[in-house]
Motif scaffolding. Structure first.
Motif, short mmCIF file in Angstrom:
data_model
loop_
_atom_site.label_atom_id
_atom_site.label_comp_id
_atom_site.label_asym_id
_atom_site.label_seq_id
_atom_site.Cartn_x
_atom_site.Cartn_y
_atom_site.Cartn_z
N GLN A 104 0.84 -1.20 0.00
CA GLN A 104 0.00 0.00 0.00
C GLN A 104 0.87 1.24 0.00
O GLN A 104 1.82 1.36 0.78
CB GLN A 104 -0.92 0.04 1.22
N VAL B 32 -2.81 12.05 -2.44
CA VAL B 32 -3.61 10.88 -2.80
C VAL B 32 -4.25 11.02 -4.18
O VAL B 32 -4.19 10.10 -5.00
CB VAL B 32 -4.71 10.65 -1.72
N ASP B 33 -4.85 12.17 -4.45
CA ASP B 33 -5.59 12.33 -5.71
C ASP B 33 -4.67 12.16 -6.92
O ASP B 33 -5.00 11.43 -7.86
CB ASP B 33 -6.27 13.71 -5.74
N ASN C 89 -3.17 8.46 -7.20
CA ASN C 89 -4.13 7.46 -7.67
C ASN C 89 -4.23 7.49 -9.19
O ASN C 89 -4.25 6.45 -9.85
CB ASN C 89 -5.50 7.70 -7.03
N ARG D 89 -9.77 -2.39 -10.60
CA ARG D 89 -9.79 -1.12 -9.87
C ARG D 89 -10.04 -1.37 -8.38
O ARG D 89 -11.06 -1.94 -8.00
CB ARG D 89 -10.89 -0.20 -10.40
N GLU E 15 -13.73 5.77 -3.72
CA GLU E 15 -12.66 6.38 -4.50
C GLU E 15 -11.57 5.34 -4.74
O GLU E 15 -11.45 4.37 -3.98
CB GLU E 15 -12.08 7.59 -3.78
N SER E 16 -10.81 5.52 -5.81
CA SER E 16 -9.71 4.60 -6.08
C SER E 16 -8.71 4.63 -4.92
O SER E 16 -8.54 5.67 -4.26
CB SER E 16 -9.01 4.97 -7.38
N VAL E 17 -8.03 3.51 -4.71
CA VAL E 17 -7.19 3.43 -3.52
C VAL E 17 -5.84 2.77 -3.80
O VAL E 17 -5.35 1.98 -3.01
CB VAL E 17 -7.96 2.73 -2.37
N PHE E 18 -5.24 3.13 -4.95
CA PHE E 18 -3.84 2.77 -5.12
C PHE E 18 -3.01 3.52 -4.09
O PHE E 18 -1.99 3.04 -3.61
CB PHE E 18 -3.38 3.12 -6.54
#
Length: 687
Positions: A505, A517-518, A521, A544, A608-611
């Motif tokens: 992570q 984060v934005d 991702n 995703r 929301e995406s969480v890469f």
């Protein structure tokens, strides 16, 4: 001082003084709002108070805007003296010279105030009450030099008074306590055994705290504590009603798994094991959250039906939630808090566990408590290095136990050594650990831009676990086309993919900016798409990963839950139609039964995406490899608690990713300061 700023200050002398003119103050707050120093909510509160009471002093309006601002930064109240002494630090506002040159900086305005004058203006105001509740409808409460919004003052008092009642409440202790402890801890090799001491303390009170760092055995301790409490109750034919809870779904799932593994190994009768629950609920679900409301179904008039409540990851509990928990507890129930006092505090206002554990390191047990502990636990505290406490000033410490031995991170663990150095605020030692390369489990990566090949290698997992791992498993282990819908193979595959995703992570300190984060991702999704590992990098696509950002009780999903979009075979809705693969989002079940559930993407509106995720969102989680991405500029959120929390999310490898020198050191040397009045020793003085 810069020429432009001097010119503006000269011109401002001809304008109304914002501290003497309410309208001028509101105009200045508008400027601060435009600069991003205040929220619209903060400015609106000052405007509302002036409408309600037109004679309100401008200094009161300023204080109202700032106390609202403080809540947005996690503080329960506004400390007037601290704000005047250290305005930039106390308010997390930009230092001199970093703001717009044509706007009066907050620190400049506050320099013209005195503490006595500010307090006098507030005490004289018709919108400010004292801590004695003399005027029940006034929205602000002033206690000494602490200013509160009334609701948060009430929460703080409810917590203080509720805990004091429980600390003063005697409970029946388990029969043959020393003998039962000896059986439960027969395999102990620690001297003293703090887990055993923690069980003894918790067994004698209606409220207790067990704190400790990662790997110190908090879960092991509480499982044995529950056996200690439940065994005599089962023998008497009246089993205790025990409930387990955690602030987030992720934390609840981890505790469910951990407790389930340990209960079976307890050296107690099978009848006792059967009465120790393994299912863990979120606090919102336990209390019965009411839709579109901050209220709960369980409260003082409808208390919870339980005898023992254990709350894990208590560092994440905010002040309001703690007040609600205490309000819903039956008078005779035990409350046990578990958590790491050094982790990040809650996102919402308050740092309850940190405030309650401010003296945990020193122990501060009274002579009577030491004697009782040594007699009942069989452990000597003579060489433990604890400080002496007194019953009046250290009432809470008599029910607080700190676990001090890490079973996960010993002296050979770089993660453990780094976490300890950061926790001490020793930036030089932490830097040396990262640079010498003496440990195989901690790493440092310098990057110059988000397009840096080093960052791409980290995200993909060239040397350590990365995101390519779960995507390769997604493709390689996919069930064959002939496997029908409903076959357990689909669920087993989804579970494998979810577990593989949890191995790595990327953690961020901030949401915005190149290293937030934005942006990350988007960057990681694009990278994986370009490498052919994802079919797309926008919208809904297979692979995703998504993070639930708001509780959804209709779907049984909690804030913090992580799912992955997968194509699985579905049974047709129309009779006679053939089966086909459809995109569904797989989530681990949080009901204690394990397994996976599939949800239509169209039903997920708050994800929301969480890469990449914030360190705050990672609390309660553990990853084989965790990488902390520090931004390339200073930020008020960069603290040693944030860095420590990120490090301790890693079980096998931790990587620090830096875009600029000095940011790491600045963070490690900056402790979190959450302003509140939560002090059980001073409750009487605040009404």
């Amino acid at each position: 001082m810069k020429d432009a700023q001097i010119d503006w200050l000269e011109q401002s002398k001809q304008q109304p003084d914002p501290l003497q003119d309410a309208q001028a103050l509101l105009a200045l707050l508008d400027d601060w709002l435009a600069c991003g120093w205040l929220r619209a909510l903060d400015r609106a509160l000052a405007g509302f108070l002036l409408e309600r009471e037109p004679s309100t002093d401008a200094r009161v309006l300023l204080a109202a805007a700032l106390v609202s601002h403080q809540l947005g930064h996690g503080h329960v109240c506004l400390d007037l003296g601290m704000t005047l002494d250290e305005p930039d630090f106390a308010l997390s506002l930009p230092p001199e010279g970093e703001g717009s040159l044509d706007v009066l900086l907050p620190s400049q305005l506050l320099r013209s105030l005195t503490l006595a004058g500010w307090q006098a203006a507030l005490n004289a105001s018709r919108v400010v009450d004292s801590g004695q509740y003399e005027h029940a409808l006034r929205p602000l409460v002033l206690v000494g030099q602490r200013l509160y919004l009334r609701r948060y003052f009430r929460y703080e008092q409810q917590v203080v008074q509720g805990l004091q009642r429980r600390l003063a409440q005697p409970l029946t202790m388990p029969e043959a306590l020393p003998q039962r402890l000896a059986v439960l801890f027969a395999d102990s090799q620690q001297t003293p055994d703090w887990q055993r001491i923690a069980c003894a303390l918790a067994a004698r009170g209606a409220f207790s705290i067990i704190t400790g760092g990662p790997g110190t055995g908090k879960t092991t301790t509480v499982v044995r504590l529950l056996a200690l409490l439940q065994a005599p109750a089962v023998e008497a034919g009246q089993a205790l009603r025990i409930r387990l809870a955690a602030p987030t779904g992720k934390a609840a799932a981890r505790l469910t798994e951990s407790i389930g593994q340990q209960v079976g190994r307890l050296p107690v009768a099978e009848a006792v094991r059967e009465q120790i629950p393994s299912e863990v609920s979120t606090l919102h679900r336990l209390l019965g959250s009411l839709p579109d409301s901050r209220h709960f179904r369980h409260h003082a008039g409808n208390p919870l039906a339980l005898d023992v409540l254990v709350i894990d990851e208590a560092s994440m509990i905010d002040l309001e939630m703690m007040a609600c928990v205490l309000n819903a507890l039956p008078p005779g129930a035990r409350l046990i808090l578990l958590g790491d006092k050094d982790q990040l505090a809650s996102v919402e206002a308050g740092a309850v566990l940190g405030d309650l554990c401010r003296h945990a390191e020193g122990g501060f047990y009274t002579a009577a408590t030491r004697d009782w502990l040594e007699h009942n636990s069989g452990q000597s505290l003579a060489q433990a290095g604890l400080q002496e406490g007194d019953a009046t000033g250290h009432q809470l410490e008599q029910q607080t136990a700190m676990l001090r031995h890490s079973h996960r991170f010993d002296s050979n663990s770089g993660i453990g050594e780094l976490a300890r150095a950061v926790n001490r605020g020793d930036a030089a030692a932490a830097r040396q650990l990262l640079q010498t390369g003496g440990f195989a489990d901690i790493h440092r990566q310098r990057v110059s831009a988000v397009t840096d090949m080093a960052f791409e290698s980290l995200a993909l997992g060239a040397a350590l676990p990365g995101y390519a791992l779960y995507l390769q498993l997604l493709a390689d282990a996919r069930p064959k086309p002939e496997v029908p819908a409903g076959d357990p193979v689909w669920e087993a595959w989804a579970q494998q993919v979810l577990q593989a995703f949890d191995q790595f992570q990327l953690l961020c300190a901030v949401r915005k900016g190149n290293w937030g984060v934005d942006a990350l991702n988007l960057r990681v999704a694009n990278l994986l798409h370009r490498r052919g590992l994802l079919s797309a990098d926008q919208g809904w696509y297979e692979g995703r990963p998504v993070l639930v950002t708001r509780n959804d009780y209709s779907l049984g999903l909690m804030n913090g839950d992580i799912g992955i979009a997968l194509r699985v075979r579905e049974k047709p809705l129309q009779p006679g139609a053939s089966e086909r693969e459809e995109l569904r989002v797989a989530f681990p079940r949080n009901d204690g039964k394990g397994g996976v559930r599939f949800v239509l993407p169209s039903r997920l509106t708050e994800v929301e995406s969480v890469f990449a995720m914030t360190v705050h969102k990672s609390q309660g989680s553990e990853f084989q490899h965790a990488a902390l991405m520090l931004p390339d500029a200073r930020s008020p959120v960069l603290t040693k608690e944030l860095v420590y929390t990120a490090i301790t999310r890693a079980s096998q490898h931790f990587t620090l990713v830096e875009a600029r020198d000095g940011v790491f050191e600045q963070a490690v040397q900056t402790p979190v300061r959450r302003i509140s009045g939560l002090d059980l020793g001073q409750a009487a003085s605040s009404g």
